[in-house]
Enzyme design. Sequence first.
Site, PDB file in Angstrom:
ATOM      1  N   HIS A 154       1.351  -0.937   0.142  1.00  0.00           N
ATOM      2  CA  HIS A 154      -0.385   0.698   0.348  1.00  0.00           C
ATOM      3  C   HIS A 154       0.645   0.992   0.019  1.00  0.00           C
ATOM      4  CE1 HIS A 154      -3.618  -2.428   0.669  1.00  0.00           C
ATOM      5  NE2 HIS A 154      -4.364  -1.896   1.152  1.00  0.00           N
ATOM      6  N   HIS A 212       1.154  -2.688   9.150  1.00  0.00           N
ATOM      7  CA  HIS A 212       3.179  -2.789   9.309  1.00  0.00           C
ATOM      8  C   HIS A 212       3.678  -2.745  10.730  1.00  0.00           C
ATOM      9  CE1 HIS A 212       1.900  -4.477   5.502  1.00  0.00           C
ATOM     10  NE2 HIS A 212       1.116  -3.259   4.886  1.00  0.00           N
TER      11      HIS A 212
END
Length: 260
Positions: A154, A212
């Site tokens: 992303h 993340h």
Amino acid sequence: MERLENCAQMFQRKFLNEAFRRHCPVLLACIALGGSLLKELSPLPDSYWNNKRNVLNVYFVKFCWGWTLWLLLPFITLTNYKLTGSITKVLRRLSSLLVGTLFWYLCTNLFLYIEHITGSCYESEALLDSIEHQDRKECRLHGGFWHGFDISGHCFLLSYCILIILEETSVIRSIQFERHWHRMAINAQFTALSILVIIWVWMFLCTAVYFHNIFQKVIGTAFGMLAWYITYRWWYLQPISPGLPPASASHSEKEPVYKN
């Protein structure tokens, strides 16, 4: 149609302006670092935006490159033809989208490969008991949880798409309209691309503060910025390349702006 033109002018003045283009790489780096530090030091409570099923993630981010490609294709075609009057130059510029697609494909597969070679299969997200499975697909097929170094796709793709859109929409300030349908079509496309940039920046921020770890996000963002720099700041300046958008090229060469 007047509302559309006012909307396009507002986006050009407040969002996709020269100052934002110039400082956007620094802004993205700050978001990636700042959001990551916030996540590590003072995590935000759960919200709609850390649910992977939120509407922007499901219908936009999952198809990030598709949306960017779909909106840039007609915009580059119309604006570059209006500025240059050459189909050959338009086709050359459109090849930049093929280059972008190649970067997207190579980087995405590289990230998956890194996750594969660094990962193992576990029974749950607690990562306590490992299971012997060859790859992520097989692991998930048997109800396991694959854990490896998952570089943020992303962060990579959102940052890359934002920077590409900013580069390609820079031509808007150089266009003079003589025909009503030209103005209407280009303003509509520019407005759509402006809204898309706002969505991408927002989702980039959400990724930074919710998902993340810091290294995965920083590396993903670095790949996106590096792909942009290699193309728009180095390769596209060379004779054998897709070339820069006409306004950027004429600006850098100190030539008069194209008019049609």
